[in-house]
Design an enzyme around this catalytic site. Sequence first.
Site, PDB file in Angstrom:
ATOM      1  N   LYS A 176       0.905  -1.152   0.025  1.00 35.20           N
ATOM      2  CA  LYS A 176      -0.037   0.065   0.073  1.00 35.20           C
ATOM      3  C   LYS A 176       0.861   1.358   0.076  1.00 35.20           C
ATOM      4  O   LYS A 176       0.496   2.308  -0.484  1.00 35.20           O
ATOM      5  CB  LYS A 176      -0.893  -0.035   1.235  1.00 35.20           C
TER       6      LYS A 176
ATOM      7  N   ASP B 166      14.818   0.259   1.055  1.00 32.89           N
ATOM      8  CA  ASP B 166      15.671  -0.110   2.491  1.00 32.89           C
ATOM      9  C   ASP B 166      16.688  -1.234   2.304  1.00 32.89           C
ATOM     10  O   ASP B 166      17.891  -0.875   1.853  1.00 32.89           O
ATOM     11  CB  ASP B 166      14.442  -0.273   3.530  1.00 32.89           C
TER      12      ASP B 166
ATOM     13  N   PHE C 102      13.301   5.185  11.296  1.00 35.28           N
ATOM     14  CA  PHE C 102      12.050   4.714  10.825  1.00 35.28           C
ATOM     15  C   PHE C 102      11.453   5.941  10.651  1.00 35.28           C
ATOM     16  O   PHE C 102      10.908   6.733  11.395  1.00 35.28           O
ATOM     17  CB  PHE C 102      11.634   3.915  11.852  1.00 35.28           C
TER      18      PHE C 102
HETATM   19  P1  5GP Z   1      13.256  -3.329   1.750  1.00 35.36           P
HETATM   20  O1  5GP Z   1      12.749  -4.895   1.213  1.00 35.36           O
HETATM   21  O2  5GP Z   1      14.154  -2.383   0.822  1.00 35.36           O
HETATM   22  O3  5GP Z   1      13.881  -3.937   3.172  1.00 35.36           O
HETATM   23  O4  5GP Z   1      12.012  -2.663   2.225  1.00 35.36           O
HETATM   24  C1  5GP Z   1      11.202  -1.851   1.946  1.00 35.36           C
HETATM   25  C2  5GP Z   1       9.911  -1.914   2.571  1.00 35.36           C
HETATM   26  O5  5GP Z   1      10.106  -1.838   4.061  1.00 35.36           O
HETATM   27  C3  5GP Z   1       9.015  -0.740   2.369  1.00 35.36           C
HETATM   28  O6  5GP Z   1       8.164  -0.824   1.205  1.00 35.36           O
HETATM   29  C4  5GP Z   1       8.266  -0.386   3.712  1.00 35.36           C
HETATM   30  O7  5GP Z   1       7.167  -1.006   3.690  1.00 35.36           O
HETATM   31  C5  5GP Z   1       9.349  -0.975   4.835  1.00 35.36           C
HETATM   32  N1  5GP Z   1      10.120   0.239   5.345  1.00 35.36           N
HETATM   33  C6  5GP Z   1      11.607   0.205   5.176  1.00 35.36           C
HETATM   34  N2  5GP Z   1      12.144   1.183   6.054  1.00 35.36           N
HETATM   35  C7  5GP Z   1      10.940   1.815   6.563  1.00 35.36           C
HETATM   36  C8  5GP Z   1      10.636   3.216   7.120  1.00 35.36           C
HETATM   37  O8  5GP Z   1      11.738   3.873   7.708  1.00 35.36           O
HETATM   38  N3  5GP Z   1       9.293   3.483   7.551  1.00 35.36           N
HETATM   39  C9  5GP Z   1       8.208   2.594   6.833  1.00 35.36           C
HETATM   40  N4  5GP Z   1       7.202   3.275   7.529  1.00 35.36           N
HETATM   41  N5  5GP Z   1       8.434   1.527   6.247  1.00 35.36           N
HETATM   42  C10 5GP Z   1       9.615   1.203   6.012  1.00 35.36           C
END
Ligand code: 5GP
Length: 181
Positions: free
Chosen positions: A44, A104, A153
């Site tokens: 979302k 991330d 975060f």
């Molecule tokens: P990745 O697979 O790149 O580690 O994660 C991406 C997902 O992690 C993002 O689409 C999000 O849902 C979540 N995420 C990573 N860092 C944050 C953050 O600082 N805040 C929030 N709300 N979600 C995050």
Amino acid sequence: MTVHDDIERVLYAEDQIKTGIDRVAAEVSRAYAGRDFTVVSVLKGSCVFASDLIRRIPNRLELAFLAASSYGAGTESGELRIDFVPTGSEIEGRDLLLVDDILDTGRTLAKLKVELRARGARDVRTCVFLDKPSRRSVEMEADFKCFEVENLFVVGYGLDYAGRYRNLPYVGALRRELYTT
Ligand code: 5GP
Ligand code: MG
């Protein structure tokens, strides 16, 4: 009490977000000049960003959605599960721009790119609203990005904590006592 009361500080205010999206929209418009493409918004989190972004791109484009979620409601991303993907004809032979809220560790977009190529996409590029380069665990860079954030975060502008705060019109840091135990 409103969601604003839970924010410790604002990292990107509404006017900064607007300027950042104008820049990225211009880059995307140039990159896809003269060819149709499909914006695939990862639900979302990216729905707010994707809807602002596409309205600033004058090219011919289509919009599709993909739903992916990581297990767990905490602040760390867990194992990725793909809940919903666009139909075959929306992917096969098409140039896709995969749009997500934040890059991330990189695992989500790396896995989704492989998945969309396996389903017949001709080309898959990525566009993220936020990038947290310090957290990367797999080799993955976005082709387009609005802003970088430190290892912190963040919520707002689509990004949630336990389902809340997506409706904040800016990006902010949550008050620490709300997510540390
Ligand atoms: P990745 O697979 O790149 O580690 O994660 C991406 C997902 O992690 C993002 O689409 C999000 O849902 C979540 N995420 C990573 N860092 C944050 C953050 O600082 N805040 C929030 N709300 N979600 C995050
Ligand atoms: Mg997400």
